[in-house]
Design an enzyme around this catalytic site. Structure first.
Site, short mmCIF file in Angstrom:
data_model
loop_
_atom_site.label_atom_id
_atom_site.label_comp_id
_atom_site.label_asym_id
_atom_site.label_seq_id
_atom_site.Cartn_x
_atom_site.Cartn_y
_atom_site.Cartn_z
N GLY A 55 -8.00 3.16 0.31
CA GLY A 55 -6.82 3.95 0.67
C GLY A 55 -6.35 3.53 2.06
O GLY A 55 -7.16 3.33 2.97
N ALA A 56 -5.03 3.39 2.19
CA ALA A 56 -4.47 2.75 3.39
C ALA A 56 -4.93 3.38 4.71
O ALA A 56 -5.42 2.69 5.61
CB ALA A 56 -2.93 2.79 3.29
N ARG A 95 -9.13 -6.73 3.22
CA ARG A 95 -8.13 -6.19 2.28
C ARG A 95 -6.74 -6.55 2.79
O ARG A 95 -6.32 -6.06 3.84
CB ARG A 95 -8.24 -4.66 2.17
CG ARG A 95 -9.58 -4.06 1.77
CD ARG A 95 -9.84 -4.00 0.27
NE ARG A 95 -8.77 -3.63 -0.58
CZ ARG A 95 -8.59 -2.41 -1.10
NH1 ARG A 95 -9.38 -1.43 -0.80
NH2 ARG A 95 -7.60 -2.20 -1.95
N GLN A 208 -8.81 5.45 -9.88
CA GLN A 208 -8.81 6.29 -8.67
C GLN A 208 -8.20 7.66 -8.95
O GLN A 208 -8.52 8.63 -8.27
CB GLN A 208 -8.02 5.60 -7.55
CG GLN A 208 -8.68 4.40 -6.94
CD GLN A 208 -8.23 3.12 -7.61
OE1 GLN A 208 -7.87 3.11 -8.79
NE2 GLN A 208 -8.24 2.02 -6.88
N ASP A 249 0.86 1.57 0.32
CA ASP A 249 -0.06 0.72 1.09
C ASP A 249 0.68 -0.09 2.14
O ASP A 249 0.10 -0.50 3.14
CB ASP A 249 -0.82 -0.20 0.12
CG ASP A 249 -1.71 0.62 -0.79
OD1 ASP A 249 -2.83 0.93 -0.38
OD2 ASP A 249 -1.27 1.02 -1.88
N ASN A 259 2.37 -0.29 -3.64
CA ASN A 259 1.40 0.76 -3.94
C ASN A 259 0.61 0.30 -5.16
O ASN A 259 0.87 -0.76 -5.74
CB ASN A 259 2.11 2.09 -4.20
CG ASN A 259 1.16 3.27 -4.18
OD1 ASN A 259 0.37 3.40 -3.25
ND2 ASN A 259 1.21 4.12 -5.19
N LYS A 260 -0.36 1.10 -5.53
CA LYS A 260 -1.24 0.77 -6.66
C LYS A 260 -0.45 0.26 -7.87
O LYS A 260 0.62 0.78 -8.18
CB LYS A 260 -2.04 2.02 -7.03
CG LYS A 260 -2.95 1.91 -8.20
CD LYS A 260 -3.92 0.77 -8.13
CE LYS A 260 -4.75 0.81 -6.87
NZ LYS A 260 -5.44 -0.49 -6.63
#
Ligand code: MRU
Length: 368
Positions: A55-56, A95, A208, A249, A259-260
C-alpha cells in the site's frame, strides 16, 4: 484503527527500542495478526519487496523508517553518507509504481544533505521518518472529513437509505499508517451514524480486497460484502452502487491514476452507468513530474505464482496453497493499471475535493 478492540498502526518504532521497526505482517492476514520486527535496512527492503507491508502510504512510511535504520548502520563507517545512499538504493529498488516510497527516500536524502555532523544526521533522519508517518495519518484523517461530505450528500438524496460504496484492492488503513485513503470517508460516515455498505472487490490475483479490506471493515464493524472482481459493472447497471472510491499508487499532474490492476475497468463501468468515481489520496501520492500516466508510470510486473496459486485456509484449519492451472501455461501478472483522468469524477485529498485536471490540482496544491 482497532484490531480486536486495540488501537494499532501499520508501522512504528518499537517503544523503548527505537532501533527496531515494527510492522504488521500483512502476508498473514486475515488468518493471523502478527507484528514483525525489522532490525536493518536489508530487512526493511525485504519486507517491502516481498509485501509483508504494502500500500502506497504504508510502504512510504516504512521506507522512511528504513532510512533511519540505514543511518544507524552507516554511522559505523567514517563516510556515513555512502552507507546511507546504499541503503536508499536498496529501498528504491523494491517497488517501482507507488511514488510514496521514492518520495520518502528522497526526502530523507535531502534532509541528510543539510546535516553538518553525523549526530545531527541521525537525529534529522529519525525526526523525518516520524514526520512522514505522522503526516500520513493526518492526511488520511482529513481525507475522511472531506469525503464524508460526499457521502452525506448521497444519504440526504436517498433520504437515509443505505449508501453503497464500491472499492477495489486495499486502500484502507493497512495501506497507510492508519485510517486509510479510500476507507477514510467510509469510516467517517460509519462513525457519523450514516447507513453505509461496502462492496469489496476480491482483487485478484493477490486478493487484497477479500483478505485485507474485508478484514479491516469487519474489525471496525462496517457492513460489507465481498464480490468477484467482475461483478461491479453488473451492480452498477442495477443501481446498487452509489459511489466508487479507490486509492492510488501514483497520480500524475494531469490526474491520471495508477492503482491496482482492474481499477480502470471499474472506472469505465462507472462512467457508462453514471456512477461517481472518486480517487482518495494524500498529496504524497501525486507525481508532479509526470503528466501522461499511461506512457510514463512504471507498472510493476510481478511473479506468476500470484496468479497460478492461491492461498487459503483448508478444511482442517491449516493454511495452504493450491495450483490453479497447469504450469505449461505462461502467466502475465501486471500489478497496476492506469485510469485516465477523464474517467475520474474527482480526487479526495487532505486539502479537499477537486476535479481530475491539472488546473484544479495546481489550484489545491500551488507551488508544485
Ligand atoms: O500490490 P499492492 O497491494 O501494493 O497494491 C497497491 C495497493 O494497495 C492498491 O493499488 C491501493 O488501491 C492503493 S495503495 C493506497
Amino acid at each position: 484503527m482497532l484490531v480486536n478492540g486495540i488501537p494499532r498502526v501499520t508501522v512504528r518504532l518499537k517503544p523503548d527500542e527505537p532501533h527496531i521497526v515494527e510492522i504488521i505482517d500483512q502476508r498473514k492476514l486475515p488468518w493471523a495478526f502478527e507484528i514483525a520486527q525489522l532490525r536493518s535496512v536489508d530487512e526493511v527492503a525485504v519486507a517491502i519487496r516481498d509485501m509483508w507491508v504494502r500500500g502506497a502510504g504504508c510502504i512510504g512510511a516504512t521506507a522512511g523508517y528504513g532510512m533511519w535504520l540505514a543511518a544507524i548502520e552507516a554511522m559505523r563507517d567514517p563516510d556515513y553518507l555512502i552507507g546511507i545512499k546504499l541503503g536508499a538504493r536498496k529501498l528504491l529498488q523494491t517497488r517501482p509504481t507507488a511514488v510514496n516510497l521514492a518520495r520518502a527516500v528522497e526526502r530523507q536524502l535531502d534532509v541528510l544533505r543539510r546535516a553538518k555532523t553525523p549526530e545531527q544526521a541521525l537525529g534529522l533522519v529519525r525526526t523525518t521518518a516520524e514526520a512522514i508517518a505522522e503526516e500520513d495519518i493526518e492526511a488520511c484523517d482529513a481525507i475522511g472529513s472531506h469525503g464524508l461530505k460526499l457521502i452525506e450528500e448521497i444519504t440526504m438524496r436517498k433520504c437515509g437509505a443505505v449508501v453503497n460504496v464500491l472499492t477495489h484492492c486495499n486502500a484502507g488503513w493497512l495501506a497507510f499508517v492508519d485510517i486509510g485513503s479510500a476507507t477514510a470517508p467510509i469510516y467517517a460516515a460509519h462513525e457519523a451514524g450514516i447507513s453505509i455498505h461496502v462492496w469489496v472487490d476480491e482483487t485478484r490475483p493477490r486478493n487484497q480486497g477479500s483478505r485485507l479490506t474485508a478484514w479491516e471493515l469487519a474489525q471496525q464493524g462496517v457492513p460489507h460484502t465481498v464480490i468477484a472482481d467482475n461483478t461491479g459493472g453488473h451492480l452498477m447497471q442495477h443501481g446498487l452502487v452509489d459511489l466508487v472510491i479507490t486509492g492510488a499508487d501514483r497520480v500524475t499532474r494531469r490526474g491520471d491514476v495508477a492503482n491496482k490492476i482492474g481499477t480502470y475497468l471499474k472506472a469505465l463501468a462507472a462512467k457508462d452507468n453514471g456512477v461517481p468515481f472518486y480517487v482518495a489520496l494524500p498529496s504524497s501520492t501525486f507525481d508532479w513530474k509526470m503528466s501522461d500516466g499511461v506512457a510514463e508510470i512504471p507498472i510493476e510486473l510481478r511473479g506468476g505464482e500470484e496468479l497460478s496459486e492461491i492461498e487459503g485456509r483448508l478444511a482442517d484449519g491449516r493454511l495452504g496453497a493450491v495450483r490453479l492451472f497447469p504450469d505449461i501455461s505462461p502467466v502475465a501478472n501486471y500489478a497496476f493499471d492506469v485510469t485516465p483522468a477523464r474517467l475520474v469524477t474527482g480526487f479526495i485529498t487532505e486539502r479537499g475535493v477537486c476535479a481530475a485536471d491539472e488546473v484544479a490540482l495546481r489550484g489545491l496544491f500551488p507551488g508544485n
